[in-house]
Design an enzyme around this catalytic site. Structure first.
Site, PDB file in Angstrom:
ATOM      1  N   PRO A  21       0.809  -1.332   0.148  1.00  0.00           N
ATOM      2  CA  PRO A  21      -0.021  -0.104  -0.113  1.00  0.00           C
ATOM      3  C   PRO A  21       0.778   1.288   0.085  1.00  0.00           C
ATOM      4  CG  PRO A  21      -0.216  -1.047   2.171  1.00  0.00           C
ATOM      5  CD  PRO A  21       0.477  -2.043   1.219  1.00  0.00           C
ATOM      6  N   ASN A  22       0.316   2.292  -0.832  1.00  0.00           N
ATOM      7  CA  ASN A  22       0.882   3.382  -0.912  1.00  0.00           C
ATOM      8  C   ASN A  22       2.297   3.717  -1.646  1.00  0.00           C
ATOM      9  OD1 ASN A  22      -1.163   4.865   0.728  1.00  0.00           O
ATOM     10  ND2 ASN A  22      -0.414   3.938   2.488  1.00  0.00           N
ATOM     11  N   ARG A  64       4.978  10.935  -2.132  1.00  0.00           N
ATOM     12  CA  ARG A  64       4.818  10.771  -0.689  1.00  0.00           C
ATOM     13  C   ARG A  64       6.280  10.953  -0.089  1.00  0.00           C
ATOM     14  NH1 ARG A  64       4.757   4.742   1.185  1.00  0.00           N
ATOM     15  NH2 ARG A  64       4.102   5.210   3.209  1.00  0.00           N
ATOM     16  N   TYR A 118      11.499   8.450   0.864  1.00  0.00           N
ATOM     17  CA  TYR A 118      11.365   7.631  -0.336  1.00  0.00           C
ATOM     18  C   TYR A 118      12.108   8.138  -1.485  1.00  0.00           C
ATOM     19  CZ  TYR A 118       7.984   5.374   3.204  1.00  0.00           C
ATOM     20  OH  TYR A 118       7.415   4.829   4.335  1.00  0.00           O
ATOM     21  N   ASN A 136       7.974  -5.680  -1.056  1.00  0.00           N
ATOM     22  CA  ASN A 136       7.970  -4.686  -0.347  1.00  0.00           C
ATOM     23  C   ASN A 136       6.441  -4.278   0.292  1.00  0.00           C
ATOM     24  OD1 ASN A 136       7.989  -2.337   1.128  1.00  0.00           O
ATOM     25  ND2 ASN A 136       9.099  -0.901  -0.278  1.00  0.00           N
ATOM     26  N   ALA A 151       3.309  -1.107   4.613  1.00  0.00           N
ATOM     27  CA  ALA A 151       2.710  -0.993   5.926  1.00  0.00           C
ATOM     28  C   ALA A 151       2.157  -2.437   6.218  1.00  0.00           C
ATOM     29  CB  ALA A 151       1.615  -0.052   6.240  1.00  0.00           C
ATOM     30  N   HIS A 153       4.211  -4.538   9.014  1.00  0.00           N
ATOM     31  CA  HIS A 153       4.188  -4.707  10.482  1.00  0.00           C
ATOM     32  C   HIS A 153       2.803  -5.333  10.866  1.00  0.00           C
ATOM     33  CE1 HIS A 153       7.412  -2.002   9.381  1.00  0.00           C
ATOM     34  NE2 HIS A 153       6.522  -1.183   8.733  1.00  0.00           N
ATOM     35  N   ASP A 183       1.441 -15.580   6.231  1.00  0.00           N
ATOM     36  CA  ASP A 183       1.111 -16.945   5.960  1.00  0.00           C
ATOM     37  C   ASP A 183       1.170 -17.220   4.577  1.00  0.00           C
ATOM     38  OD1 ASP A 183       0.738 -17.093   8.735  1.00  0.00           O
ATOM     39  OD2 ASP A 183      -1.286 -17.258   8.582  1.00  0.00           O
ATOM     40  N   GLU A 237      12.801  -9.746   1.403  1.00  0.00           N
ATOM     41  CA  GLU A 237      11.957  -8.473   2.158  1.00  0.00           C
ATOM     42  C   GLU A 237      12.758  -7.061   1.742  1.00  0.00           C
ATOM     43  OE1 GLU A 237      11.563  -8.710   6.301  1.00  0.00           O
ATOM     44  OE2 GLU A 237      10.606  -6.735   6.073  1.00  0.00           O
ATOM     45  N   HIS A 246      12.871  -2.920   1.871  1.00  0.00           N
ATOM     46  CA  HIS A 246      12.182  -1.435   2.189  1.00  0.00           C
ATOM     47  C   HIS A 246      13.378  -0.217   2.000  1.00  0.00           C
ATOM     48  CE1 HIS A 246       9.223  -3.388   4.939  1.00  0.00           C
ATOM     49  NE2 HIS A 246      10.238  -4.231   5.285  1.00  0.00           N
ATOM     50  N   SER A 250      13.047   2.637   3.113  1.00  0.00           N
ATOM     51  CA  SER A 250      13.601   3.475   4.272  1.00  0.00           C
ATOM     52  C   SER A 250      14.255   2.433   5.417  1.00  0.00           C
ATOM     53  CB  SER A 250      12.524   4.236   4.678  1.00  0.00           C
ATOM     54  OG  SER A 250      11.321   3.352   5.449  1.00  0.00           O
ATOM     55  N   ARG A 305      13.051   4.538  12.472  1.00  0.00           N
ATOM     56  CA  ARG A 305      11.751   5.278  12.325  1.00  0.00           C
ATOM     57  C   ARG A 305      10.869   5.028  13.671  1.00  0.00           C
ATOM     58  NH1 ARG A 305       9.363   4.682   6.480  1.00  0.00           N
ATOM     59  NH2 ARG A 305       8.026   6.591   7.172  1.00  0.00           N
ATOM     60  N   ARG A 350       7.233   0.488  13.379  1.00  0.00           N
ATOM     61  CA  ARG A 350       7.936  -0.089  12.051  1.00  0.00           C
ATOM     62  C   ARG A 350       9.146  -0.956  12.369  1.00  0.00           C
ATOM     63  NH1 ARG A 350       5.639   3.468   7.964  1.00  0.00           N
ATOM     64  NH2 ARG A 350       5.296   5.470   8.945  1.00  0.00           N
TER      65      ARG A 350
HETATM   66  C1  DQA Z   1       8.104   0.918   3.720  1.00  0.00           C
HETATM   67  C2  DQA Z   1       8.388   0.994   5.393  1.00  0.00           C
HETATM   68  C3  DQA Z   1       6.923   0.824   5.609  1.00  0.00           C
HETATM   69  O1  DQA Z   1       7.172   1.227   7.313  1.00  0.00           O
HETATM   70  C4  DQA Z   1       6.064   1.809   5.030  1.00  0.00           C
HETATM   71  O2  DQA Z   1       4.727   1.756   5.783  1.00  0.00           O
HETATM   72  C5  DQA Z   1       5.916   1.848   3.744  1.00  0.00           C
HETATM   73  C6  DQA Z   1       7.007   1.689   3.191  1.00  0.00           C
HETATM   74  C7  DQA Z   1       9.602   1.235   3.019  1.00  0.00           C
HETATM   75  O3  DQA Z   1       9.872   1.039   1.852  1.00  0.00           O
HETATM   76  O4  DQA Z   1      10.569   1.846   3.612  1.00  0.00           O
HETATM   77  O5  DQA Z   1       5.053   2.230   3.173  1.00  0.00           O
HETATM   78  O6  DQA Z   1       8.035  -0.309   3.532  1.00  0.00           O
END
Ligand code: DQA
Length: 148
Positions: free
Chosen positions: A11-12, A19, A24, A75, A78, A81, A88, A99, A101, A103, A108, A112
């Site tokens: 998401p996002n 954003r 990012y 990635n 959110a 977490h 699963d 995995e 990320h 950031s 943070r 997170r």
């Molecule tokens: C993220 C870190 C997450 O905590 C956050 O909710 C994101 C992006 C990252 O790529 O740093 O949306 O996964």
């Protein structure tokens, strides 16, 4: 035959470039997809790039990946977490998982610092910006080449 991998974004991440640029950066998701496609092409990997804001859709994508792909780079944003469902689904994928990320989640907010994915992933990359995607593709290629 070429190995096939999928890069899954949660998401996002469709708002990359817009954003929180301090976390990012300024590269958009569309640009990132192109960067990943170029890198994968250089390494002889077939790649699919997915993004969804919806938890259940991500679960479906991960489940379908079992038959279609040799590795997952994820990635989960959110949902990293919070989502037992995504964890699963990944746990059933018995092939390499990276995995990722953008950031440094450990620098943070406290919420997170916990990832529900890390202990079932093959490895992880965080805090290196969108370059992390390139590193993840490189590492995935090596994992698959070595028969993981
Ligand atoms: C993220 C870190 C997450 O905590 C956050 O909710 C994101 C992006 C990252 O790529 O740093 O949306 O996964």
């Amino acid at each position: 035959m070429n190995n096939k991998i999928i890069i899954i974004n949660g998401p996002n991440l469709n708002l990359l470039g817009e954003r929180e640029q301090s976390q990012y950066g300024s590269v958009t998701l569309k640009e990132l997809k192109e960067i990943c496609a170029k890198k994968s092409n250089e390494l002889g990997l077939k790649i699919e790039f997915a993004q969804s804001n919806i938890e259940g859709e991500l679960v479906n994508i991960i489940q379908e990946s079992r038959k279609k792909f040799d590795g997952i780079i994820i990635n989960a944003a959110a949902f990293t977490h919070t989502s037992v469902a995504i964890r699963d689904a990944l746990d059933v994928f018995k092939k390499p998982i990276i995995e990722l990320h953008i950031s440094n989640i450990y620098k943070r907010e406290d919420f997170r610092h916990k990832s529900l994915i890390s202990d079932i992933a093959t490895g992880g990359i965080f805090g290196l910006g969108v370059d992390g995607y390139i590193l993840a593709i490189n590492s995935m290629q090596k994992l698959l080449q070595n028969g993981n």
